[in-house]
Design a protein around this motif. Structure first.
Motif, PDB file in Angstrom:
ATOM      1  N   TRP A  30       0.846  -1.181   0.000  1.00  0.00           N
ATOM      2  CA  TRP A  30       0.000   0.000   0.000  1.00  0.00           C
ATOM      3  C   TRP A  30       0.881   1.230   0.000  1.00  0.00           C
ATOM      4  CZ3 TRP A  30      -0.437  -3.268   4.411  1.00  0.00           C
ATOM      5  CH2 TRP A  30       0.293  -2.835   5.520  1.00  0.00           C
ATOM      6  N   ASN A  38      -7.025   4.359   7.153  1.00  0.00           N
ATOM      7  CA  ASN A  38      -7.171   3.254   6.212  1.00  0.00           C
ATOM      8  C   ASN A  38      -6.052   3.324   5.182  1.00  0.00           C
ATOM      9  OD1 ASN A  38      -9.731   2.301   7.266  1.00  0.00           O
ATOM     10  ND2 ASN A  38     -10.613   4.143   6.356  1.00  0.00           N
ATOM     11  N   ASN A  43      -3.704  -5.187  -4.616  1.00  0.00           N
ATOM     12  CA  ASN A  43      -3.402  -6.524  -4.118  1.00  0.00           C
ATOM     13  C   ASN A  43      -3.461  -7.479  -5.312  1.00  0.00           C
ATOM     14  OD1 ASN A  43      -2.866  -8.503  -2.185  1.00  0.00           O
ATOM     15  ND2 ASN A  43      -5.021  -9.045  -2.066  1.00  0.00           N
ATOM     16  N   ARG A  49      -7.125  -2.895  -2.659  1.00  0.00           N
ATOM     17  CA  ARG A  49      -7.396  -3.338  -1.290  1.00  0.00           C
ATOM     18  C   ARG A  49      -7.358  -2.169  -0.320  1.00  0.00           C
ATOM     19  NH1 ARG A  49      -4.919  -8.584   1.498  1.00  0.00           N
ATOM     20  NH2 ARG A  49      -6.783  -9.391   0.481  1.00  0.00           N
ATOM     21  N   THR A  51      -7.086  -1.530   3.683  1.00  0.00           N
ATOM     22  CA  THR A  51      -6.699  -2.164   4.939  1.00  0.00           C
ATOM     23  C   THR A  51      -7.031  -1.188   6.056  1.00  0.00           C
ATOM     24  OG1 THR A  51      -4.877  -3.300   3.824  1.00  0.00           O
ATOM     25  CG2 THR A  51      -4.811  -3.222   6.229  1.00  0.00           C
ATOM     26  N   GLU A  52      -7.855  -1.618   6.996  1.00  0.00           N
ATOM     27  CA  GLU A  52      -8.271  -0.736   8.073  1.00  0.00           C
ATOM     28  C   GLU A  52      -7.231  -0.709   9.185  1.00  0.00           C
ATOM     29  OE1 GLU A  52     -12.390  -1.083   9.205  1.00  0.00           O
ATOM     30  OE2 GLU A  52     -12.941  -1.596   7.154  1.00  0.00           O
ATOM     31  N   LEU A  55      -4.492  -3.353  10.847  1.00  0.00           N
ATOM     32  CA  LEU A  55      -4.037  -4.298   9.832  1.00  0.00           C
ATOM     33  C   LEU A  55      -4.740  -5.643   9.897  1.00  0.00           C
ATOM     34  CD1 LEU A  55      -0.204  -3.595  10.154  1.00  0.00           C
ATOM     35  CD2 LEU A  55      -1.850  -2.443   8.683  1.00  0.00           C
ATOM     36  N   LYS A  57      -8.400  -5.998   9.188  1.00  0.00           N
ATOM     37  CA  LYS A  57      -9.586  -6.066   8.334  1.00  0.00           C
ATOM     38  C   LYS A  57      -9.269  -5.537   6.943  1.00  0.00           C
ATOM     39  CE  LYS A  57     -14.409  -4.779   7.995  1.00  0.00           C
ATOM     40  NZ  LYS A  57     -15.484  -3.941   8.492  1.00  0.00           N
ATOM     41  N   PHE A  58      -9.599  -6.350   5.924  1.00  0.00           N
ATOM     42  CA  PHE A  58      -9.341  -5.996   4.543  1.00  0.00           C
ATOM     43  C   PHE A  58     -10.655  -5.946   3.773  1.00  0.00           C
ATOM     44  CE2 PHE A  58      -5.850  -8.643   6.097  1.00  0.00           C
ATOM     45  CZ  PHE A  58      -4.788  -7.773   5.930  1.00  0.00           C
TER      46      PHE A  58
END
Length: 191
Positions: A30, A38, A43, A49, A51-52, A55, A57-58
């Motif tokens: 990222w 976020n 990906n 993607r 990513t919250e 790291l 939750k995707f």
């Protein structure tokens, strides 16, 4: 947090500004962090993607063009928090509406344009790019879907990075022509 990339080691680093401590995150893909923390990056081909923080939750967003790929360096946030990027191979300007969770693509009319990057104006719902080989400024209107090409005053542009001046009315786009070393400021006429 503040994020930075280490190309030599192939990892990302997260800095906690309060403590001054860096944390290494390996195998990260990222390069963009929004106001909520976020992270965004491709990906693989055709998957953007999110990513919250933490790291754990995707959320994957499939691109309308299968196998679309934009380098993470080409992702940009607009003032509304949407992610804009240029797709080099399929000559699209694209953006992820982060509120609706949907990617929209805009086809640039000139073949072989080679779009390296795209930026967005979140207030006016417009995206901008300057393709490598068309010698045109391109505007994509997210509200109407209309794509407009505007000829530039000189030839031979090779644009990688540019920025938008939101304090101008209407907003102005700044970029550097790498081939001849000029700096360009582009602004539409105000009506």
């Amino acid at each position: 947090p503040v994020w930075t990339r280490d190309a030599l080691l192939g990892s990302q680093w997260k800095l906690n500004p309060d403590t001054g401590v860096f944390t290494q995150v390996r195998n990260a893909r990222w390069n963009l962090c929004d106001r909520e923390g976020n992270l965004y990056g491709f990906n693989g081909r055709g998957v953007l993607r999110k990513t919250e923080p933490g790291l754990q939750k995707f959320t994957d967003y499939r691109t309308p063009t299968p196998n679309a790929l934009a380098n993470e360096n080409r992702l940009n946030l607009d003032t509304a928090g949407n992610v804009w990027y240029g797709d080099w191979e399929s000559r699209h300007i694209a953006y992820l509406d982060t509120h609706a969770g949907k990617i929209t693509e805009f086809l640039v009319p000139t073949p072989w344009s080679l779009i390296y990057n795209a930026i967005g104006d979140g207030a006016n719902h417009v995206g901008w790019t300057v393709p490598h080989h068309s010698d045109r400024m391109v505007k994509a209107d997210a509200r109407t879907g209309q794509v407009t090409e505007i000829p530039l005053p000189s030839r031979g542009y090779q644009i990688r990075n540019f920025d938008i001046e939101m304090t101008a009315n209407p907003p102005a786009v700044w970029f550097m022509n790498q081939r001849d070393g000029t700096i360009v400021r582009f602004q539409e006429y105000a009506e």
